[in-house]
Design an enzyme around this catalytic site. Structure first.
Site, PDB file in Angstrom:
ATOM      1  N   ASP A  52     -18.029  -2.997 -17.026  1.00 37.76           N
ATOM      2  CA  ASP A  52     -19.008  -3.388 -18.027  1.00 37.76           C
ATOM      3  C   ASP A  52     -19.682  -4.698 -17.610  1.00 37.76           C
ATOM      4  OD1 ASP A  52     -18.389  -1.222 -19.615  1.00 37.76           O
ATOM      5  OD2 ASP A  52     -16.894  -2.315 -20.794  1.00 37.76           O
ATOM      6  N   TYR A  80      -5.744  -5.714 -13.932  1.00 39.51           N
ATOM      7  CA  TYR A  80      -6.710  -6.545 -14.649  1.00 39.51           C
ATOM      8  C   TYR A  80      -6.038  -7.787 -15.226  1.00 39.51           C
ATOM      9  CZ  TYR A  80      -9.601  -2.275 -14.838  1.00 39.51           C
ATOM     10  OH  TYR A  80     -10.328  -1.146 -14.534  1.00 39.51           O
ATOM     11  N   ARG A 195     -10.071  -2.149 -22.988  1.00 43.16           N
ATOM     12  CA  ARG A 195     -10.571  -2.400 -24.344  1.00 43.16           C
ATOM     13  C   ARG A 195      -9.733  -1.658 -25.382  1.00 43.16           C
ATOM     14  NH1 ARG A 195     -16.479  -0.513 -24.536  1.00 43.16           N
ATOM     15  NH2 ARG A 195     -15.845   0.732 -22.751  1.00 43.16           N
TER      16      ARG A 195
END
Length: 315
Positions: A52, A80, A195
């Site tokens: 994103d 991440y 997310r």
């Protein structure tokens, strides 16, 4: 007097290889592709594993025949570093969305946080964020949401190999409600939405949550230490953009089958060759005697077949 036309210069060899980029914040993955196309002088550039615009970190790009290798890199595990804000849920499960609900997160304890993270570790059935690239009846979910449609996505199997809580910091919403920012590291299978992990972490704690920062630190065996820094996209060095040769990239990520010249020719003609032992359901890189990547193989059976051939016979 007879005029002559000078012979045309031979075309430059088309660039081939992989590129690991540290994607800047605010850029789309397509922005990076467009910039690299200009820098390397070919339109044949693609990327694996979209990030994103708010996210930064490792973005894998293929150049020339390297685009064919991206298919196999998409399925690699990823790592991440992220920040989750507990106490607020948003329409997009990240900071770009509108706030749906706010709750006091000041009573969330470290013990409860660790337990919730553990509960989100291992094989999971995860519902992706509604603003995602998942297709619903042929259209991306995010396109349907932005068109005002209500989207409900089906859960899909993913695996969270590690979900580590690193640090916490108090925060506040605009109306003064106490929130909690949580720095985490996660190692996940392909297809996992961080997310959605942020959302589910908040739900498990009863206060809601969303993602405020995301940095991809690794794709497969390619990490940030290997990545081209963001400034190289806007101010490249005199030597140009350094591409990772396909054979080197394949050796680093996949099991290798060293093949003979005769086997390389056979694969180039679409024929099968004997598989190496032991059998595997993972892609195998066939490297020829000249050190080049010849093909990616399916060696799950005694005879190997090529998923893709990088240099077909006669090319």
């Amino acid at each position: 007097m007879t005029s002559t036309t000078p012979p045309a210069s031979a075309p430059a060899t088309a660039p081939q290889g992989l590129l690991v980029v540290d994607k800047p914040q605010g850029w789309t993955s397509h922005d990076v592709v467009a910039r690299v196309r200009r820098l390397v002088g070919t339109r044949r550039v693609g990327h694996a594993g979209t990030l994103d615009p708010m996210a930064t970190g490792v973005l894998m790009l293929g150049v020339g025949r390297g685009t064919r290798l991206l298919t196999f890199l998409v399925g690699c595990d990823k790592e991440y570093a992220a920040t989750v804000r507990l106490g607020q849920r948003t329409t997009t499960d990240d900071a770009d969305g509108q706030t749906l609900a706010t709750a006091d997160a000041s009573l969330v304890t470290g013990q409860a946080l660790a337990a919730a993270a553990t509960g989100l570790t291992g094989p999971l059935e995860q519902v992706p964020a509604s603003v995602s690239a998942v297709k619903v009846d042929g259209r991306r979910a995010y396109a349907r949401v932005r068109a005002g449609e209500a989207v409900e996505l089906a859960a899909r199997p993913v695996t969270v190999h590690r979900f580590a809580v690193l640090d916490t910091r108090p925060a506040r919403s605009p109306d003064g409600t106490p929130l909690l920012d949580v720095d985490v590291e996660v190692e996940v299978s392909s297809g996992t939405y961080v997310r959605a992990l942020a959302r589910d972490l908040g739900d498990a704690l009863g206060v809601g949550g969303h993602l405020t920062a995301l940095r991809r630190t690794r794709v497969g065996r390619f990490d940030l230490a290997r990545a081209l820094p963001p400034q190289a996209l806007t101010d490249p060095a005199d030597g140009g953009i350094p591409l990772l040769p396909l054979a080197q990239a394949a050796r680093e990520q996949f099991r290798v089958h060293e093949i003979s010249a005769a086997q390389a020719r056979a694969l180039g003609f679409g024929q099968r060759i004997p598989s190496a032992d032991p059998p595997t359901d993972q892609p195998v890189a066939a490297i020829g005697p000249d050190g080049d990547l010849v093909a990616m193989l399916d060696e799950s059976r005694p005879e190997a077949r090529a998923y893709v051939v990088f240099a077909p016979a006669g090319s």
